[in-house]
Design a protein around this motif. Sequence first.
Motif, short mmCIF file in Angstrom:
data_model
loop_
_atom_site.label_atom_id
_atom_site.label_comp_id
_atom_site.label_asym_id
_atom_site.label_seq_id
_atom_site.Cartn_x
_atom_site.Cartn_y
_atom_site.Cartn_z
N ALA A 50 -14.61 4.69 -19.05
CA ALA A 50 -14.81 4.00 -20.33
C ALA A 50 -13.48 3.64 -21.00
CB ALA A 50 -15.66 4.85 -21.26
N VAL A 51 -12.49 4.50 -20.86
CA VAL A 51 -11.24 4.26 -21.63
C VAL A 51 -10.22 3.42 -20.86
CG1 VAL A 51 -11.49 6.32 -23.03
CG2 VAL A 51 -10.16 6.44 -20.94
N CYS B 231 -14.64 6.88 -28.13
CA CYS B 231 -15.27 6.87 -26.79
C CYS B 231 -15.71 8.28 -26.42
CB CYS B 231 -14.27 6.37 -25.74
SG CYS B 231 -14.00 4.60 -25.82
N ASP C 44 -8.71 4.16 -29.29
CA ASP C 44 -10.16 4.16 -29.17
C ASP C 44 -10.69 5.36 -28.39
OD1 ASP C 44 -10.90 1.94 -30.65
OD2 ASP C 44 -10.41 0.56 -29.02
N GLY D 254 -15.04 0.67 -24.82
CA GLY D 254 -15.41 1.73 -23.88
C GLY D 254 -16.57 1.37 -22.98
N ASP E 30 -21.35 0.05 -23.83
CA ASP E 30 -20.20 0.31 -24.72
C ASP E 30 -20.55 1.42 -25.73
OD1 ASP E 30 -22.08 -1.13 -26.06
OD2 ASP E 30 -20.76 -2.75 -26.70
N GLN F 210 -8.49 0.29 -22.39
CA GLN F 210 -8.77 0.33 -23.83
C GLN F 210 -7.50 0.73 -24.56
OE1 GLN F 210 -11.94 -0.33 -25.33
NE2 GLN F 210 -12.19 -1.13 -23.27
#
Lengths: 252, 501
Positions: B476-477, B488, B484, B337, B386, B480
Amino acid sequence: MIRELNILRKHGRQYIKDLDKVVLPAVFRGRPEINKDIPGQEADKILALCPNRAIRREDGLSIDLGKCVFCMECAFACPSGIRFTNDYRMAVNRPEQLIIKAGDSRLLRPDPQVIRPEIPRIFRRSLKLRQVSAGGDNSAEMELSAAGNVNFDMGRFGIEFVASPRHSDGVVVTGPISSHMVQALKITWEAIPSPKILVLAGTDAISGGIFAESQAIDRSFLTENKPDLYIPGNPPHPLTFIHGLLDLMGRK
Amino acid sequence: MKDTITISQQPYSLSLNELPIPDYSVFCKVVTHLLSKEAAHCVNYFAVPDKDSLLFLCLIANDEAHTIDILAHKGGGPLASLTPVIPALHIFEREIHENYGVQFEGHPWLKPVRFARDSNGNSYPMDDYPFYSIDSHELHEVGVGPVHAGVIEPGHFRFLCNGEKVLHLEIQLGYQHRGVEKLMGEGRNGLQRAVCAENIAGDTAVGHSIAHASALEALTGVPLPVNLYLERAIALELERMAMHIGDTAALCTDVAYQLGQVVNESLRTIVINTTQLWCGNRFGKGLIRPFGTHYPLSGELTSRVKKNLKEAMKRFLPMSDRMLSMPSLLARYEGIGIVTREQVVSIGAVGMAARMAGLNRDIRHSHPDEAYRTIHFYPAVRDSGDVMARALLRRMEVEASCQLILDMLTLLEQEKAELPLPDYSLSLPPDSLSFSMVEGWRGEICHTILTDSQGKIRHYKVKDPSLHNWMALTLAVRDQEISDFPVCNKSFNLSYCGHDL
């Protein structure tokens, strides 16, 4: 592993062994008591003060716990007339019980006469609930989560929040029910197999709270569905919630 | 003539008559210039009805110069969107468009913010939001919410995925909309507003209440004793500690580390019970009131606060050391993230969401109020961006907040001024503007008040840090694993009701 054990040792026993014996600090804002003889002038002042019109005059003053936001301003303005005790047991099942009248110092408990017989019969030892936040401010939601944490541990009574309405025996609503959440709330409610219970947790859920007059909320869900339990508080304390459910389940 | 007003220190207030109103083209030039610096961000940009037209107000903070620039323009017609040049303004232009129907030409993304209908009267029912989609046999969509599996607030997440990998996440909010700003503005009395302010976001009851009280106090200019500010700051730091510890527990839950979860949950209990011991409410509702307090912090209570914090820290630090050094946890936190510094600058992120990516943005440091001016404070910053950075930052902030509280309690011992009781009926000056900035645990909270010619509140504007920061979660995602997402999401723990108002 050894580090874990060390942490556990320092952590000690955190769960509250006997929930009946918990005494909250005197400053906690719980069930109020109202003096019978508040002078007229003082009473006028208190009536005008209440931010949510929870206080009314009928044969002395009364407080509606469904509307009370527990700001305590009335008690600060007239300490001899109104006192908020540290009694956190406030959950009831008839709306009339929410109204605390002058001179009333009765303990608040759900009325056994009104509890549907199938609730204690079926859910006495296991009650799985789905939570729906419908405009909730996240404090009530956090207190409901806390009811299941290592301190309060309502899981010991078979009470638990579950991920799907399909797995649950009822809904706990928080928030004044924003109109944008009405549909999701209805779908969740309908997805739960009967028999099921409906619980309103917090002043916002019971009456709309401070948001009652907003055009962005829609309380129609509650005209179609009758709650089985009202849990006052802003937000309700985990103990208020757990004791209310235990009474409803017939565990008391 | 100057095009902006610059204020260099809290409290922030001015007369509306002083406010220069340049043309929109000048406004754009100045805003673009001010926001070209990395240390600057838009605190709020909103419109207020003004006779037959609209008054647009924009507040720009500079972290290094410690200043706030106030800019304005007027009008009602279509405007050229600034979003293509300054992406951080996207949410503000969308909100103005939604509330007042202003067309922002060239805006790439003029979607609903919270009302599920646009200004042309086109209504999008909540379940018919215009999500981005890709027509492909290879990709699939995943929809989550509004009702989630946990006991949390509602919002809808729509993922575009390639297998397990998230290509894009779009977040639809608005489910929590309760009409807060309208209630704060329209003919309500002071106490009703104070109660409403603490219910904007219950997990930030103290932060929003301080923002509300400070905005009112800035407007009236009534001098208050410094110990009142110190006590508020102590409450704010207690709230920060409690929420960071609670979120640390949640970060453990989401990677199935039960010991970390239960230990941190019980530590959060100690902190919020300390707040309860002080004011009778575990979230500090009722504790912060404008112009005074019902709950002075003194004597025995002070020593109980110290004792509880010592106990909590004694257990928190070893737990945190263990958690943040376990290979199985680090594998779920490190490199997961990531949001880069460049990204947080471009989206105008604030608070924790900025500091975890190397951007030192903290109101307590850059725009301190009376309390934070009296003590030495430098914000904690991480730079990896992260989940690990966010977890570490929480730990560092818990330690820093504890130290701040202890320092402020020491200062408090020397301040003996009697604290006034709250006042809900002070009259406000006419045609004025005031605002407050508070570093809540998520980041910067800003409340703005405008009064009319009679001194009545004409417009009340609330900004929760989540308004800026939801975009950080979206970024952030990207790329990913979808599995996750929960960790996140928890690492930010943004507010739904604070955004939806």
